[in-house]
Design an enzyme around this catalytic site. Structure first.
Site, mmCIF file in Angstrom:
data_model
loop_
_atom_site.group_PDB
_atom_site.id
_atom_site.type_symbol
_atom_site.label_atom_id
_atom_site.label_comp_id
_atom_site.label_asym_id
_atom_site.label_seq_id
_atom_site.Cartn_x
_atom_site.Cartn_y
_atom_site.Cartn_z
ATOM 1 C CB SER A 107 -0.887 -0.031 1.241
ATOM 2 O OG SER A 107 -1.644 1.137 1.270
ATOM 3 N N GLY A 108 0.591 2.145 -0.885
ATOM 4 C CA GLY A 108 1.344 3.403 -0.965
ATOM 5 C C GLY A 108 2.580 3.278 -1.838
ATOM 6 C CB THR A 112 -3.697 3.745 -7.640
ATOM 7 O OG1 THR A 112 -4.061 2.715 -6.743
ATOM 8 C CG2 THR A 112 -4.932 4.313 -8.277
ATOM 9 C CG ASN A 157 -1.769 5.602 -0.502
ATOM 10 O OD1 ASN A 157 -1.749 6.822 -0.653
ATOM 11 N ND2 ASN A 157 -1.938 4.745 -1.492
ATOM 12 C CB SER A 160 -4.994 3.466 0.843
ATOM 13 O OG SER A 160 -4.776 2.095 0.763
ATOM 14 C CB SER A 161 -6.834 1.174 -4.162
ATOM 15 O OG SER A 161 -6.001 2.057 -4.849
ATOM 16 N N GLY A 387 -1.034 -5.279 -2.627
ATOM 17 C CA GLY A 387 0.200 -6.074 -2.560
ATOM 18 C C GLY A 387 0.202 -6.922 -1.309
ATOM 19 C CD GLU A 389 -2.714 -5.206 2.894
ATOM 20 O OE1 GLU A 389 -3.417 -5.708 3.773
ATOM 21 O OE2 GLU A 389 -3.056 -4.227 2.191
HETATM 22 N N1 LIG Z 1 5.074 8.038 -10.040
HETATM 23 C C1 LIG Z 1 4.730 8.819 -9.027
HETATM 24 N N2 LIG Z 1 5.064 10.114 -9.032
HETATM 25 C C2 LIG Z 1 4.720 10.898 -8.021
HETATM 26 N N3 LIG Z 1 4.038 10.515 -6.938
HETATM 27 C C3 LIG Z 1 3.667 9.240 -6.870
HETATM 28 C C4 LIG Z 1 3.985 8.330 -7.918
HETATM 29 N N4 LIG Z 1 3.513 7.153 -7.544
HETATM 30 C C5 LIG Z 1 2.885 7.328 -6.345
HETATM 31 N N5 LIG Z 1 2.989 8.565 -5.939
HETATM 32 C C6 LIG Z 1 2.489 9.112 -4.665
HETATM 33 O O1 LIG Z 1 2.259 8.092 -3.786
HETATM 34 C C7 LIG Z 1 0.915 8.082 -3.370
HETATM 35 C C8 LIG Z 1 0.425 6.673 -3.238
HETATM 36 O O2 LIG Z 1 0.337 6.063 -4.484
HETATM 37 P P1 LIG Z 1 -0.818 5.044 -4.877
HETATM 38 O O3 LIG Z 1 -2.110 5.503 -4.405
HETATM 39 O O4 LIG Z 1 -0.667 4.758 -6.307
HETATM 40 O O5 LIG Z 1 -0.388 3.802 -4.043
HETATM 41 P P2 LIG Z 1 -0.976 2.384 -4.128
HETATM 42 O O6 LIG Z 1 0.162 1.497 -4.410
HETATM 43 O O7 LIG Z 1 -2.092 2.378 -5.108
HETATM 44 O O8 LIG Z 1 -1.472 2.189 -2.704
HETATM 45 P P3 LIG Z 1 -2.734 1.381 -2.206
HETATM 46 O O9 LIG Z 1 -2.377 -0.040 -2.285
HETATM 47 O O10 LIG Z 1 -2.906 1.854 -0.861
HETATM 48 O O11 LIG Z 1 -3.837 1.757 -3.115
HETATM 49 C C9 LIG Z 1 0.143 8.805 -4.419
HETATM 50 O O12 LIG Z 1 -0.979 9.420 -3.864
HETATM 51 C C10 LIG Z 1 1.163 9.814 -4.873
HETATM 52 O O13 LIG Z 1 1.159 10.955 -4.015
HETATM 53 MG MG LIG Z 2 -4.017 2.165 -5.006
#
Ligand SMILES: Nc1ncnc2c1ncn2[C@@H]1O[C@H](COP(=O)(O)OP(=O)(O)OP(=O)(O)O)[C@@H](O)[C@H]1O
Ligand SMILES: [Mg+2]
Length: 1079
Positions: A107-108, A112, A157, A160-161, A387, A389
């Site tokens: 997560s984070g 996404t 996050n 977070s999704s 992912g 956990e």
């Molecule tokens: N390529 C990137 N460039 C800039 N910031 C990023 C990038 N990837 C992620 N981030 C930052 O990290 C934060 C978390 O990313 P994201 O929501 O995609 O995580 P996740 O892997 O989908 O987490 P979760 O599993 O909780 O959904 C985003 O809100 C953004 O601020």
């Molecule tokens: Mg996500």
């Protein structure tokens, strides 16, 4: 020319972990850190992309970057998610291979974001057009909607999704998007009713309360204040960097774009509001007569409002919170619910309401974005799933999630190895078996139909009798005891008996990515996912179309006595479907890594990353990849890159690229076991060999750079020289041209000057002539005009008053002049020339005319006077005129003579007989006959003598006798001397030496002196043969008397001495004549 670059150029660390040498976890992390510190967040493991979350926006997602990566080979540029997206899209479009992009990470970690980057890249590079753009827009806009309902702020996050998402994007044969299908997995619905500390509920609740208008809130019976709702966590309601109000507008807009109707949006919001209201319903215990506690709704206001919102009869819902009906074999048994059960029922309803709403949203979005044509299409799947956990406290959800990750890992290993294998076969390379850890055994532990953990859980849930989490654990302990990946304290396997890190109510699974300790508490419940039938039936009765749809099992007509499917079963089924789906596609992996726990940029927490690297199995990934050949490259780019290392291939290799590479490798003495030649690629077993090649290339490039520099400098100097030479010629040519031009200009200007002078002269001449001609013409015209003008004026003048003045003036002048002339005529003086009278002039302006007329008149009168003269008289006047010329103003006697007419013959000699003889003696006509006194030289006394003058001579004769005393021819007389006085004396001087002069000059006196001398002078003047007679007028002159010269001097005497002139001899030489002055 397009510049060929490579992943290997300007590398920070190594861009592809496969090339890492030596390969260890530390070097792996070191490489990641090095790249991360240089903002290189992407690294490859072969075709897998490792993405580090930068936690800041990097300038690497610009449209220029999209263009840069568009249609480029995967290894051509530095690692980027776009390279992967491009590769996937192109092999979908060009090779007709369905693709899937598997994004994993904790997560984070940025899953996404990565999925959105892939989608936006594909949207940017695929076809364009009105319809296509609409599809693209709908696909992209489905994200904000799902994020609002499915994402929440967690400690890890802010966005977070809380669900797994798999999206199939469908393309036509051209690669234009046609539509898509979204599948969702296991929404974390427990979050609706309870959130861990520091986390929030789903975004949509906060967005609705912050962003909706007052009117909307009023309609939904909501209050803007978060604190009024039990289900909303308050400590982290506001998240920095998250604008809920703005996001609400974005979501509304996105829903509109995706195709939600206005009433649908309204229904959705009503359901969200209902969930909030539901959370506020509280229960109180009420004791029943049988001693049991029954729950009652505390404050019915929220219940009432909720029922109004959803169109549910309040009493029905109220009852559903107090009783539970169990139907078995046509029998209905109703039991009361205590407070705890009522709360459980309420929360279950809330969770179900929300999760079903979420599923409905996904279905509804799918309806909108589904492809409109049934034609065959290609698919690109994007999987953004939670992912692995590992928390301190892991429950059913983590178990499910980790199971999913195990499955993904399995498919990853399978597909990667399969692909590797396929490539070797394709390339004709001998296949060597690769040793790797296969996690199928763990998957089997979980999903095995007979004795898998999930199967046992289901079994436990369905088992009649008392079922608790503990009984479930017991079951596990008995059945899975021998499994090498299962660990439990109560395991029959005694080796864990003393493991205090393993609590009694937990079991541990050794996942491929590490050991995870699961607490069994809640497993059964969560797996059952129970919603009392009374509640679903109450919901079905709602007068709200959407609610009705969400609870179909509440339909009394379709009562299904079968237990609903357990959560675990459902999840296993959907994971199974997903896996089958993914297996048919070409996989592309994005492994997301979170660099730190603080959501901070630039921080690389070694331990955290190490942990992720482990559980993502990245090292394994590299090893698998390197098990065969570490590096492979098609022959053409390989030859292109290293051809400078061999003289035979440099600069050009003529022949097949493979042969070139073989020659090259042989030349470099690369051991044959290090390389294999495939059909289209060269395979390099060891990264060392590649680095050796790279090192050599680097050195060679330096030498080449020097060579290029040398050649370039030479070329530059030569070019410069040639340019200078050329310039010199150009300059010289230009100068010559300039000089010649100047000369030419000078000549030309001189010529022009001469020409212009000539032309000017000619022109002026012509101009003069023309002017003259023109003037003449003009003059003629002018004259004609004037003449005509005059004519006309004359004709018309009388008609013009303006001319009157002039006319009057002219008239007056005319009249005056006329009068003047007439007056003059009448007052003319006499015709006598001596008359001096002349009438006075009447006007001053006639002065000139008057004088002129007088002169004219006088001249005219004199002429008239003269005209009447006879010849004789004329002669007389001529004589008089001559006398005047000779004597006027010279001799005092003259004025007296003027009035006396010249008679000439005073003696009337021809008539008088006395002088007959004398007359006959003179043969010429006598011009003058008078008596004169001849002065005696001795005494000065005068003797009268007759003086005759003819044309030829003069004669002196005796007065009495008439006897000629002297006859002197006139030519002998040279001059006559007279005085200036009134006397009549005159001396006739004779020519010396002549016969007449013998007796000397004559001194005579006459009264008619003037006449005598005038006649003498006239004769002399008329005779052509003689000199003119000289007349001396002086008061002293000499007279020649025989030999002596006597001076005759005239003096003036006073009148008292007598009135007559007296002459006296004073001495021999002087005769004095005294002349009395006239009174
Ligand atoms: N390529 C990137 N460039 C800039 N910031 C990023 C990038 N990837 C992620 N981030 C930052 O990290 C934060 C978390 O990313 P994201 O929501 O995609 O995580 P996740 O892997 O989908 O987490 P979760 O599993 O909780 O959904 C985003 O809100 C953004 O601020
Ligand atoms: Mg996500």
């Amino acid at each position: 020319m397009e510049v060929k670059t490579s992943l290997l150029d300007n590398m920070i660390g190594v861009g592809d972990m496969v090339l890492l040498e030596p390969l260890s976890e530390d070097s792996f992390l070191g490489n990641l850190k090095k790249r991360f510190d240089h903002s290189e967040i992407y690294t490859y493991i072969g075709s897998v992309v490792i993405s580090m979350n930068p936690y800041r926006s990097l300038p690497i997602y610009t449209p220029e970057k999209v263009e840069e990566y568009r249609n480029r080979n995967f290894y051509e540029l530095s690692p980027h998610i776009y390279a992967l997206a491009d590769e996937a899209y192109r092999s979908l479009r060009d090779q007709d291979k369905d693709q899937c992009i598997l994004i994993t990470g904790e997560s984070g970690a940025g899953k996404t974001e990565a999925s959105k980057l892939v989608m936006s890249y594909v949207a940017a590079v695929c076809g364009k057009g009105h319809e296509v753009n609409k599809v693209k827009e709908q696909l992209l806009q489905s994200n904000p909607v799902l994020e609002a309902f499915g994402n929440a702020k967690t400690v890890r996050n802010d966005n977070s999704s809380r669900f797994g998402k798999y999206m199939d994007i469908e393309f036509d044969f051209k690669g234009d998007p046609l539509g898509g299908v979204i599948s969702n997995y296991l929404l974390e619905k427990s979050r609706v009713v309870k959130q861990p500390r520091g986390e929030r509920n789903f975004h949509v609740f906060y967005q609705l309360l912050s962003g909706a208008s007052d009117d909307t809130l009023r309609k939904l019976k909501l209050d803007r204040d978060f604190s009024k709702y039990n289900y909303l966590s308050l400590d982290s309601a506001a998240v920095s960097g998250l604008d809920d109000a703005a996001n609400f507008r974005t979501v509304r807009n996105a829903m509109q774009i995706v195709g939600f109707m206005e009433d649908e949006v309204q229904s959705v919001l009503e359901l969200v509001a209902a969930v909030l209201k539901l959370g506020n319903i509280e229960f109180k215990p009420e004791s029943r007569c049988n001693g049991t506690d029954e729950s009652r709704v505390k404050d019915k206001n929220d219940l009432k409002e909720m029922c109004e919102l959803l169109g549910i009869e309040q009493s029905v819902l109220e009852r559903a919170f107090s009783y539970r009906t169990v139907e078995a074999k046509m029998e209905k048994v109703s039991t009361t619910l205590n407070v705890a059960q009522a709360y459980y029922a309420r929360d279950a309803l809330a969770k179900n309401l929300y999760s079903r709403l979420f599923s409905w949203l996904v279905t509804r979005i799918n309806e909108s974005i589904q492809a409109q044509t049934k034609a065959r299409h290609k698919v690109m799947g994007v999987l953004d799933i939670y992912g692995f956990e590992i928390f301190e406290d892991n429950s059913f959800e983590q178990f499910i999630i980790n199971y999913c990750n195990e499955k993904l890992q399995q498919i990853f290993i399978e597909l990667t190895l399969r692909e590797e294998q396929e490539e070797y076969v394709r390339e004709g390379i001998e296949w060597t078996n690769i040793e790797y850890f296969n996690n199928a055994i763990i998957c089997d532990l979980i999903e095995n139909n007979q004795n898998g953990i999930l199967a046992m859980l289901d079994e436990e849930c369905l088992r009649p009798g008392t079922v608790t989490d503990e009984t479930f654990l017991d079951k596990l302990n008995t059945i899975c005891a021998d499994h090498q990946h299962f660990e439990s304290r109560l395991n029959k396997n005694s080796k864990f008996l003393n493991d205090h890190s393993l609590p009694h109510n937990c079991f541990r699974i050794q996942h491929y990515a590490g050991k995870v300790l699961y607490r069994v508490e809640g497993f059964v419940d969560k797996n059952n996912d129970l919603l009392y039938r009374d509640l679903s039936q109450a919901m079905y009765k709602a007068n709200h179309s959407l609610i009705k749809q969400l609870f179909p099992e509440g339909n009394p007509a379709k009562v299904n006595l079968k237990r609903p499917l357990t959560a675990g079963f459902q999840f296993r089924a959907s994971v199974g479907t997903l896996m089958r789906n993914l297996q048919t596609k070409n996989p592309n992996y994005i492994r997301c890594i979170k660099p730190n726990d603080k959501k901070a940029s630039h921080i690389f927490t070694d331990s955290l990353v190490r942990h992720q690297v482990r559980y993502l199995g990245l090292m394994e990934n590299v090893r698998v990849r390197r098990a065969g050949y570490a590096f492979r490259q098609p022959y053409e780019p390989c030859l292109e890159r290293y051809k400078m290392l061999c003289k035979r291939t440099w600069p050009h290799w003529k022949g097949p690229a493979r042969e070139g590479v073989e020659v090259l490798m042989a030349d470099l003495q690369i051991p044959t076991e290090e390389i294999s030649y495939g059909r289209s690629k060269i395979f390099i077993r060891n990264p060392r060999t590649l680095f050796f090649l790279e090192e050599k290339r680097k050195q060679c490039l330096q030498d080449l750079a020097t060579l290029i520099q040398k050649i370039y400098r030479g070329w530059k100097c030569r070019t410069h020289f040639l340019l200078m030479k050329k310039s010199q010629i150009v300059v010289a040519a230009w100068y010559r041209r300039y000089a010649q031009q100047k000369k030419y200009r000078n000549i030309k200007s001189a010529t022009t000057m001469v020409q212009s002078y000539t032309r000017g002269w000619q022109a002026r001449k012509l101009l003069r002539e023309l002017k003259h001609q023109k003037r003449c013409e003009e003059a003629v015209t002018t004259i004609a005009a004037f003449w005509h003008g005059t004519q006309v004026r004359r004709e018309y003048r009388k008609f013009f008053r303006a001319n009157a003045g002039k006319k009057i003036y002219d008239f007056t002048i005319q009249r005056i002049i006329q009068k003047y002339f007439l007056g003059l005529k009448s007052s003319m003086p006499s015709m006598s020339p001596i008359d001096r009278k002349w009438p006075a002039r009447p006007y001053g302006f006639l002065d000139g005319v008057h004088t002129e007329l007088r002169k004219i008149f006088h001249h005219w009168r004199c002429k008239k006077y003269r005209d009447q003269f006879t010849e004789e008289k004329k002669a007389v006047y001529e004589e008089k005129l001559e006398a005047s010329e000779i004597f006027k103003d010279k001799k005092a006697l003259y004025p007296n003579s003027v009035s006396q007419p010249f008679k000439g013959d005073y003696l009337e000699i021809s008539k008088n007989p006395k002088y007959q003889k004398l007359n006959s003696a003179v043969d010429e006509k006598v011009l003058l006959a008078d008596v004169v006194n001849k002065i005696n030289r001795a005494n000065g006394k005068g003797t009268p003598r007759i003086f005759l003058l003819t044309k030829k001579n003069f004669v002196l004769a005796d007065q009495k006798t008439g006897q000629v005393k002297a006859s002197i021819p006139l030519p002998d007389v040279t001059s006559v001397s007279v005085s200036t006085q009134k006397d009549g004396f005159f001396a006739l001087k004779l020519k010396e030496g002549s016969a007449s002069a013998v007796k000397g000059d004559f001194l005579l006196s006459s009264e008619h002196l003037i006449e005598i001398i005038t006649k003498l002078h006239r004769i002399g003047a008329t005779a052509a043969d003689r000199e003119k007679l000289k007349v001396d007028i002086s008061d002293e002159f000499l007279v020649q008397f025989k030999q002596d010269k006597v001076c005759v001097k005239f003096i003036q005497s006073s009148p008292k001495n007598g009135n007559s002139v007296s002459c006296k001899r004073k001495n021999n030489r002087l005769l004095e004549v005294s002349v009395p002055t006239s009174p």
